[in-house]
Design a protein around this motif. Structure first.
Motif, mmCIF file in Angstrom:
data_model
loop_
_atom_site.group_PDB
_atom_site.id
_atom_site.type_symbol
_atom_site.label_atom_id
_atom_site.label_comp_id
_atom_site.label_asym_id
_atom_site.label_seq_id
_atom_site.Cartn_x
_atom_site.Cartn_y
_atom_site.Cartn_z
ATOM 1 N N TYR A 173 8.005 -14.647 1.652
ATOM 2 C CA TYR A 173 7.896 -14.345 0.229
ATOM 3 C C TYR A 173 8.448 -12.940 -0.032
ATOM 4 C CZ TYR A 173 4.449 -18.140 -0.180
ATOM 5 O OH TYR A 173 3.826 -19.342 -0.181
ATOM 6 N N TRP A 208 10.542 -3.448 -3.298
ATOM 7 C CA TRP A 208 9.501 -4.439 -3.044
ATOM 8 C C TRP A 208 9.207 -4.517 -1.545
ATOM 9 C CZ3 TRP A 208 7.771 -6.505 -7.579
ATOM 10 C CH2 TRP A 208 8.610 -6.329 -8.689
ATOM 11 N N TYR A 209 7.959 -4.787 -1.223
ATOM 12 C CA TYR A 209 7.598 -5.098 0.156
ATOM 13 C C TYR A 209 8.177 -6.468 0.523
ATOM 14 C CZ TYR A 209 3.868 -1.552 -0.125
ATOM 15 O OH TYR A 209 3.166 -0.394 -0.266
ATOM 16 N N VAL A 210 8.352 -6.699 1.837
ATOM 17 C CA VAL A 210 8.554 -8.073 2.307
ATOM 18 C C VAL A 210 7.173 -8.716 2.347
ATOM 19 C CG1 VAL A 210 9.216 -9.511 4.281
ATOM 20 C CG2 VAL A 210 10.643 -7.563 3.610
ATOM 21 N N GLY A 211 7.068 -9.902 1.779
ATOM 22 C CA GLY A 211 5.766 -10.556 1.653
ATOM 23 C C GLY A 211 5.383 -11.355 2.885
ATOM 24 N N LYS A 270 4.850 -7.349 -2.870
ATOM 25 C CA LYS A 270 4.463 -6.583 -4.065
ATOM 26 C C LYS A 270 5.421 -5.439 -4.357
ATOM 27 C CE LYS A 270 -0.377 -7.772 -3.973
ATOM 28 N NZ LYS A 270 -1.754 -7.341 -3.724
ATOM 29 N N PHE A 290 12.073 -2.884 3.538
ATOM 30 C CA PHE A 290 11.810 -3.117 2.121
ATOM 31 C C PHE A 290 13.078 -3.540 1.410
ATOM 32 C CE2 PHE A 290 13.217 1.015 0.301
ATOM 33 C CZ PHE A 290 13.264 1.792 1.448
#
Lengths: 184, 184
Positions: free
Chosen positions: B170, A169-172, B173, A159
């Motif tokens: 990306y 934030w998460y990795v997207g 979230k 993260f």
């Protein structure tokens, strides 16, 4: 599109979260850190910038070894805890299952999918932080976090921290392959 | 959970993508880079590790100034192009609309939501890379990328590199607030 001058402290980038492992005598300690990155290709080297007053900083100066442990997002709460509770106050080693390689001052966290045992090579003192340069001597992962014998970010689920808003934030999702667009 | 020793080059973390701006005489140049991060609190300082052979490295050594431009993911292709085409071969400044502050050797890209003009303070030579330390002298954003007068990562939409698999991702979230878990 009008550019607005903002505060120079508003350096907002996706920063990787890690737990830095070190030893004070027999006592392992872990500190959350986001100011680190790779800095050399061969040999693989990293830098980590640590605030001068931390126990981890004293330990790295004394032992010239430390570990970088990459937590999955399910370790977010424990990682965050290690970022605000000083090692001088609390035994944070009790939070984790530890393991070691031949670098005995580089305690590593079994619950973290990726672990790097590092040997200090140089340091640069800045006003508030010390930047430690180190060579990665050993790296560890588990099969369940790997694809075709390589660590896989979608299985590891690290993260990200953003500053100065202090949010994780998460990795997207996958966006594209790097170093491929030789024509536009 | 058996730990497997992997290659020390498999340093897989979410790395931020940027375009580093510099000048060679009157010629602006841009290079994609992911090996950078914050390194000091006050004053705000950054480090960027650049391969020795690049035109950007020569420019930073000569001028002691550079810019860090944070692209949105819609600039992924152009950013990637600037990571593989040498400045010695191609005029990459033509790809972008540029602007300047009083640091005249720190060309900045208008299309990038965040821009930082940096002044070199120190450098450390490593085997393949040079690590440049710099103070952020000016920072720029646009209102549409900000929330309550601060840059907002959900509006800026930066992207991430993972190595050695060479993939872009990306930013995902929201996961949680940082520096809040003082109890477990």
């Amino acid at each position: 599109m009008k550019k607005i001058e903002i505060a120079t402290n508003d350096f907002l980038i996706p920063m990787p979260m890690a737990l830095i492992g070190s030893k004070e005598g027999d006592q392992a300690n872990f500190m959350a850190a986001a100011w680190f990155n790779r800095v050399n290709a061969r040999p693989p080297m990293v830098m980590v910038a640590l605030i001068k007053s931390s126990q981890t900083t004293s330990n790295v100066v004394a032992n010239k070894e430390f570990s970088i442990n990459i937590p999955s997002f399910d370790l977010m709460e424990k990682t965050d805890y290690c970022g605000i509770i000083p090692g001088k106050k609390e035994n944070k080693a009790e939070l984790f299952d530890l393991f070691y390689c031949d670098l005995k001052n580089s305690p590593m966290i079994r619950e973290c999918p990726l672990n790097y045992a590092c040997r200090l090579t140089d340091q640069t003192e800045l006003p508030s932080h010390i930047v430690f340069f180190a060579e990665i001597m050993h790296a560890y992962c588990e099969e369940k976090f790997m694809t075709q014998e390589k660590p896989d970010i979608e299985k590891i689920r690290p993260f990200i921290l953003s500053l100065p808003d202090n949010r994780y934030w998460y990795v997207g999702k996958y966006l594209g392959n790097a170093w491929t667009n030789s024509e536009l």
